[in-house]
Design a protein around this motif. Structure first.
Motif, PDB file in Angstrom:
ATOM      1  N   ASN A  57       0.348  66.789  47.198  1.00  0.00           N
ATOM      2  CA  ASN A  57      -0.988  67.336  47.376  1.00  0.00           C
ATOM      3  C   ASN A  57      -1.573  66.931  48.717  1.00  0.00           C
ATOM      4  N   TYR A  82      -4.102  60.404  44.622  1.00  0.00           N
ATOM      5  CA  TYR A  82      -3.088  61.299  44.078  1.00  0.00           C
ATOM      6  C   TYR A  82      -1.901  60.496  43.581  1.00  0.00           C
ATOM      7  N   GLU A  83      -1.157  61.104  42.650  1.00  0.00           N
ATOM      8  CA  GLU A  83       0.060  60.468  42.168  1.00  0.00           C
ATOM      9  C   GLU A  83       1.105  60.452  43.276  1.00  0.00           C
TER      10      GLU A  83
END
Length: 750
Positions: A57, A82-83
């Motif tokens: 992302n 974000y992951e």
């Protein structure tokens, strides 16, 4: 791998033999019926290092919001987490000086954040009032991949204008912009208002009492429908302390809250008086009572908790009427209690004025604008946006200035490029940003001193129109030739010839890579091999570009530099110049290196100043900008200036003794047997050339008829070549041959 037999014209290196990120050399020799050809030239290649995977992302910036204002003590930087992201790098650029004032990569300072959804940090630098800044981040994965966010610009003010504690700060991101003036809420084309009664209605007799509560109380909806954007984040209007909140997350009460009606109440202080802001019908509330918040604090999200449609119910109130007197200018734009529509706002008019030739120098200009239709006693913040005509998408900003009343104003911008056309327009913040409708332009004067200007280029500048560069007033150029011990710049020959053909003094530079473990001698030899023809009469002296990792240490780097300089000067008869930045010049080289002429990199964008040169006492060339715009070149280019005039620049042009023919002699054969022999020769002089071609002629008569053993020598000495498959009992004649640009000579027949 040492040797492989290959049948055909190509060969694939077996898997597992090569190592990523390493350099390799290779050459070829043809063999037929026991006869061996001369060995081919040696080529170089480097295997690629695997490219790490970036985060999936693109990072989303939260605050400071694009185009907003903060005061230095309240500045926080926030972005969404974000992951699969290990850490974040932050970059902050001061647009007044165009300097990168914070760089996570350079300082090895990264951020992770402790929250589940947001990273929130206090400003890592001291922000300067009346400066405009630009910031963005990189999200970085564990294997080093990264994805960059967009960039946000924000303004820093020393304090909010008198009488306006809610000034210019937005509690809502994106289209839901709530600022100090209800005129912004009341954009009748997009928004409509519902007016609540004041008193205890909103807070149910909460903080500040009930009947004596004075409040400005607004419901914010989209115009034409009942729902605002669900999930839009809401921010505090300014700094304060959370006084109360009903905790709701995903529509459900948390922490013992009495129901699903989410609200946050913040206590503020202004002029010794307490006042409050309330944010109602929120979901996903992120703060707790006692939390200190700023205008960058995400309180929660727009929702419909406690009501039947999505909207922000925003309330400003106090426990008595003392605050009202301090908000006269603010109050002028507030919807009267009981009214259902906002008043017609009073908007100032801003114009951009033309400037005279006397207002413009080589590197600065005085820009002028005019305000009209202002509100008496109101202060406005103004500045200019400007850009080079050749690069209109690269916005620059002047310092800001506070003004009041109708009339003209002026602001000086510096750091401009000589002989460059700029477009500019005036801007006012009241409280939204309003840009003047008209652009004006000016052209800076040519350089205000006699120092010749130049550029330095590589393949990154792509195809260059050198005639345009020359016509723009640039007198010299340095061109990248090589990097390390095996990379040649793909535009080297084209750029050298293009510059020279168009009357520009030009020299070659080598980008050093001691950080890869390369030896100084190997890199020097490779540079001379590639650039030797341009280290000759009429060209600028060559340059060693040193800007690698400084972790190698001062002693190692200094010895490496001395070895490279010595090797090149021995081979060419010319002493190179050293290119370093101010940090290198000050901290990472021994004092004796300063005996070499200096090309210093210190980006001030103004060639009329002088650079920081560290251990040196003087400089020859100065790279004063890395963001130059030059006619004939697409994009940015490095700009340089010479420390003298055009006449003294000639002192840096190579003047060598004219090249003469080499001297070669034929030596006796060795290793003679019935079918083979080794031919020997001796090159005693190269005639002043950087290299010579040598070989042997042989045959059964003095007409010879065959040539073998062609090779290039960069120094004098012996050379040899084996002859195979000779006829037993046969007499052969041979002689050594050498050539350079001055001619070809022959050794005696033997």
């Amino acid at each position: 791998m040492n040797q492989n037999n290959i049948y055909g014209t190509s060969w694939t290196v077996p898997s597992g033999v090569l190592v990523s990120g390493e350099k390799y050399r290779w050459n070829m020799q043809a063999v037929k019926s026991g006869q061996e050809s001369a060995v081919s030239a040696t080529l170089y290649f480097q295997t690629n290092t695997p490219v790490p995977n970036p985060p999936a992302n693109i990072p989303t910036l939260v605050a400071p919001i694009n185009g907003k204002y903060v005061i230095p003590t309240e500045a926080q930087f926030q972005w969404r987490k974000y992951e699969n992201t290990e850490k974040y790098a932050l970059f902050i650029r001061d647009l007044e000086t165009n300097q990168l004032v914070f760089d996570s990569l350079a300082g090895n300072q990264y951020f992770t954040g402790s929250g589940n959804e947001l990273v929130s940090i206090d400003s890592p630098i001291d922000l300067i009032a009346n400066h405009r800044y630009r910031w963005n981040i990189w999200a970085i994965t564990s294997d080093g991949g990264h994805t960059a966010s967009e960039s946000f610009d924000f303004n820093v003010v020393s304090s909010y204008p008198t009488g306006r504690p809610l000034d210019v700060l937005s509690p809502v991101e994106g289209p839901l912009m709530v600022k100090k003036s209800i005129e912004l809420f009341g954009d009748t084309e997009r928004w409509r208002f519902n007016q609540h009664n004041t008193g205890g209605h909103v807070l149910g007799g909460g903080i500040g009492g009930s009947d004596d509560t004075y409040a400005w109380d607004v419901n914010l909806h989209k115009s034409g429908d009942t729902d605002a954007d669900d999930g839009k984040p809401v921010y505090a209007v300014t700094s304060g302390i959370v006084a109360d909140r009903y905790g709701v997350y995903n529509g459900q009460p948390v922490d013992g809250s009495p129901g699903t009606y989410g609200k946050v109440i913040i206590e503020h202080e202004y002029g010794g008086n307490k006042w409050y802001s309330a944010y109602l019908h929120l979901d996903n509330i992120r703060v707790e009572p006692g939390d200190e918040v700023t205008s960058s604090t995400h309180l929660g999200d727009i929702s419909s908790t406690g009501t039947d449609n999505n909207h922000l119910h925003l309330v400003f109130y106090t426990g008595d009427n003392t605050l009202r007197g301090g908000l006269t200018s603010f109050d002028a734009h507030i919807v009267d209690r009981g009214s259902d529509s906002p008043p017609t706002p009073i908007s100032p008019i801003i114009e951009t004025l033309a400037i005279d030739d006397s207002d413009v120098s080589a590197t600065s200009a005085v820009l002028r604008g005019r305000l009209s239709n202002t509100v008496s006693g109101t202060e406005y913040t103004v500045w200019f946006k400007y850009d080079k005509e050749s690069a209109p998408s690269e916005d620059l900003y002047s310092p800001s200035q506070s003004v009041s009343g109708d009339g003209t104003f002026e602001i000086t911008v510096t750091g401009l490029f000589p002989a460059t056309t700029y477009n500019y327009r005036a801007i006012i913040a009241y409280p939204t940003t309003i840009e003047a409708s008209n652009y004006k332009s000016f052209t800076t004067k040519a350089s205000g001193n006699s120092r010749p200007l130049g550029i330095d280029v590589s393949r990154w500048q792509k195809d260059i129109n050198w005639n345009s560069v020359h016509n723009s007033g640039y007198s010299f150029a340095f061109v990248k030739a090589t990097e390390g011990d095996g990379q040649t710049d793909s535009k080297f020959i084209t750029n050298m010839n293009g510059a020279a053909t168009n009357g520009i003094l030009v020299g070659a530079y080598h980008f050093a890579r001691p950080d890869l473990g390369n030896s100084a001698i190997d890199e020097a030899n490779y540079f001379v091999e590639v650039a030797g023809d341009y280290i000759s009469q009429g060209y600028l002296r060559p340059v060693l570009d040193l800007e690698c990792d400084t972790s190698l240490g001062k002693e190692y780097l200094s010895e490496w530099v001395k070895t490279w300089i010595s090797t090149v000067s021995t081979k060419t008869g010319v002493f190179p110049i050293i290119y370093v930045n101010s940090n290198y010049a000050t901290n990472y080289l021994n004092q004796d290196i300063s005996r070499n002429d200096l090309w210093i990199a210190h980006w001030t964008d103004d060639p009329n100043l002088n650079p920081n040169i560290g251990i040196w006492t003087n400089w020859a060339f100065w790279q004063y900008s890395d963001k130059g715009q030059v006619s004939g070149i697409e994009g940015d280019v490095d700009l340089d200036v010479f420390n003298g005039d055009l006449l003294s620049l000639q002192n840096y042009v190579i003047t060598l003794t004219p090249i003469t023919s080499p001297l070669v002699s034929t030596s006796s054969t060795t290793s003679v047997n019935s079918s083979s022999a080794t031919l020997n020769g001796y090159l005693s002089s190269m005639g002043g050339a950087s290299s010579c071609t040598v070989y042997f002629q042989y045959g059964t008569t003095t007409s010879y008829g065959s040539t073998i053993g062609t090779q290039t020598k960069s120094s004098t000495g012996t050379f040899s070549q084996s002859l195979m498959s000779l006829s037993p009992g046969t007499t052969y004649h041979y002689r050594a041959v050498a050539s350079n640009s001055a001619g070809t000579v022959y050794g005696a027949d033997t």
